[in-house]
Design an enzyme around this catalytic site. Structure first.
Site, PDB file in Angstrom:
ATOM      1  N   ASP A 198      45.361  30.970  43.574  1.00 40.65           N
ATOM      2  CA  ASP A 198      44.322  30.178  44.536  1.00 40.65           C
ATOM      3  C   ASP A 198      45.636  29.189  44.946  1.00 40.65           C
ATOM      4  O   ASP A 198      45.930  28.222  44.406  1.00 40.65           O
ATOM      5  CB  ASP A 198      43.508  29.487  43.644  1.00 40.65           C
ATOM      6  CG  ASP A 198      42.716  28.546  44.575  1.00 40.65           C
ATOM      7  OD1 ASP A 198      42.860  28.553  46.012  1.00 40.65           O
ATOM      8  OD2 ASP A 198      41.936  27.512  43.956  1.00 40.65           O
ATOM      9  N   ASP A 389      44.549  28.773  52.459  1.00 47.33           N
ATOM     10  CA  ASP A 389      43.908  28.684  50.937  1.00 47.33           C
ATOM     11  C   ASP A 389      43.489  30.045  50.624  1.00 47.33           C
ATOM     12  O   ASP A 389      42.217  30.593  51.129  1.00 47.33           O
ATOM     13  CB  ASP A 389      42.561  27.733  51.080  1.00 47.33           C
ATOM     14  CG  ASP A 389      41.962  27.711  49.529  1.00 47.33           C
ATOM     15  OD1 ASP A 389      42.281  28.425  48.388  1.00 47.33           O
ATOM     16  OD2 ASP A 389      41.155  26.793  49.461  1.00 47.33           O
TER      17      ASP A 389
END
Length: 502
Positions: A198, A389
């Protein structure tokens, strides 16, 4: 396991995005002397799977596939995903202030949306609405209690002993078409865990061996089985809305991504998992953040930065290929995989503020309908900022910009069941709305297939679109876009690169 005499308690707010499934290290095979790759396996959560097997499906996958119809959106799972992403940004924005003593510009913008009536994540509410929750932190370096208004600057740990000097490719498993994970090993002897990689967070979290039934189905981290584990004597409580939380202890241990080693890496071993991290909705064991140290909730360098500071990687960058085609998704550590992208199209954009992977957004357009001109919702004069992201599914912007994007599209409307700024569009129109994003000097167009998440329900003629409102003027660029490009995250030069896929 070794013990340290220090003790500290960290109270924080944190969230994790829902990810996908991975393979064991035993399936790793070498592509060349500097590269390894783990094969992929696909899972389904945000969308129900279409009928028929996919390569790598096991018996449980096939059983769940047989009981579902064609790939419509799982509204509850997508809603939960949006809630988790909102909590993630609240927590990392709070961590930024805790670590630096300054308020992140995105938090200042988000505060403008907070009118006091948006404190809960309900259908139709703002994605990033809600007050930032205050946190307290005590440790041996900061002996007095400190609210998030008075914390000194963060710093990387001292460089540790130099290790392997290689580049490794880690293939990623795909879940619900947009969420990705891979495998790492932790401890001595090394034990394999699956994690969500992530770029929108910065910490490593795993379930502890002592975790209660909330961690059932996950591989657990047992510090007593690792001779390199160090108990940092720091407990933590990660509080979610609705009274749920994650509790645990911080450890330092050796973490491997491929053959790269992060020595004495800080990690959180959770003794309870919130409902959003239980195996039914979160197949991977944990989460590995790949953002910058200033958004670390544990006030510690992320795994990749530990590798960089120690000299373990010879090239301080990593690359993602998130293809919807089986076998074409991977994370490359310590370089890029030139076979995955067209080198002549690679465009780098400097990071604006090294906390998130935040870069200037040059423009966003979509095709006009019925002969109308293209709709421009952002351009160079907008001075927009984008956070890249990999842990976010959609492209997220403000409600006002989303309304502008869907203006004059017959049948387009906010989805009342999912909320959080998510929009639905007639399925026969949605493919004509796929946006083009400009970064640097290049335009990158989202494909119709990745922009369409699927019908809102089985048999529905409305489909969920890949651009949502509910955020702020800071754009969150998730996997709806990233599946269309090869992404390079260059830590050494503090920049992001995009290239067309090969």
């Amino acid at each position: 396991m070794r013990l340290t005499p220090t003790f500290a308690t960290l109270l924080a707010v944190l969230s994790f995005s829902p990810p996908a499934i991975l393979t064991s290290a035993s399936e790793t095979h070498a592509l060349n002397e500097n590269t390894i790759r783990v094969p992929l396996q696909r899972k389904w959560v945000v969308t129900h799977p279409p009928p028929g097997p996919s390569p790598g499906d096991n018996a449980n996958d096939l059983a769940s596939r047989t009981n579902s119809a064609t790939g419509w959106v799982n509204a509850q799972s997508l809603k939960s995903h949006m809630e988790r992403i909102a909590k993630k940004y609240r927590s990392t924005l709070a961590a930024y202030k805790l670590n630096t003593g300054s308020t992140h510009p995105m938090a200042q913008v988000t505060a403008e949306l907070d009118a006091g009536i948006l404190d809960s994540q309900t259908a139709g509410s703002h994605f990033l609405a809600g007050k930032m929750e205050k946190r307290r932190r005590r440790d041996v370096d900061t002996p007095s209690d400190a609210l998030d208004t008075s914390i000194g600057n963060s710093a990387l740990r001292e460089a540790v002993k130099r290790r392997h000097m290689r580049r490794d490719d880690i293939s990623l498993a795909e879940m619900n078409s947009n969420l990705w994970m891979g495998s790492i090993t932790v401890g001595t002897p090394p034990k394999t865990f699956t994690v969500d990689f992530d770029t929108g967070s910065a910490d490593l979290m795993l379930p502890a061996q002592s975790c209660d039934s909330t961690c059932d189905g996950h591989t657990r981290y047992d510090p007593t089985e690792s001779s390199s584990s160090i108990d940092l004597a720091k407990t933590f409580t990660i509080a979610y809305g609705g009274g749920s939380s994650i509790n645990g202890t911080q450890y330092a241990d050796n973490v491997y991504m491929g053959t790269y080693e992060a020595v004495n890496q800080t990690l959180g071993a959770a003794t309870t998992y919130s409902s959003g991290l239980q195996v039914s909705s979160f197949p991977p064991d944990g989460l590995l953040g790949m953002g910058f140290p200033d958004i670390s909730v544990f006030h510690a360098p992320p795994v990749f930065q530990t590798m960089v500071s120690s000299g373990a990687v010879k090239q301080a960058e990593f690359g993602f290929a998130l293809s919807s085609e089986p076998g074409k998704s991977e994370l490359t550590i310590g370089g890029t995989n030139a076979d995955m992208y067209q080198a002549s199209t690679l465009t780098y954009i400097p990071v604006s503020l090294a906390a998130y992977w935040q870069i200037p957004l040059g423009g966003v357009t979509r095709p006009g309908l019925n002969g109308a001109p293209d709709v421009v919702v952002a351009n160079k004069t907008s001075y927009a900022q984008a956070i890249i992201d990999t842990g976010t599914t959609l492209i997220v912007t403000s409600d006002a910009i989303a309304q502008q994007f869907y203006a004059n599209v017959t049948g387009a409307k906010p989805d009342a069941d999912i909320g959080g700024g998510v929009w639905s569009v007639p399925c026969d129109t949605i493919g004509s709305l796929a946006p083009t994003l400009t970064f640097g000097s290049r335009n990158f167009t989202v494909s119709a297939s990745t922009f369409n998440l699927g019908p809102t329900a089985n048999g529905s003629t409305d489909c969920i679109a890949g651009l949502a409102g509910g955020g702020s003027s800071y754009w969150l660029i998730g996997d709806v876009f990233l599946q269309n490009v090869y992404s390079v995250f260059d830590v050494g030069n503090t920049r992001v690169g995009f290239a067309d896929l090969a």
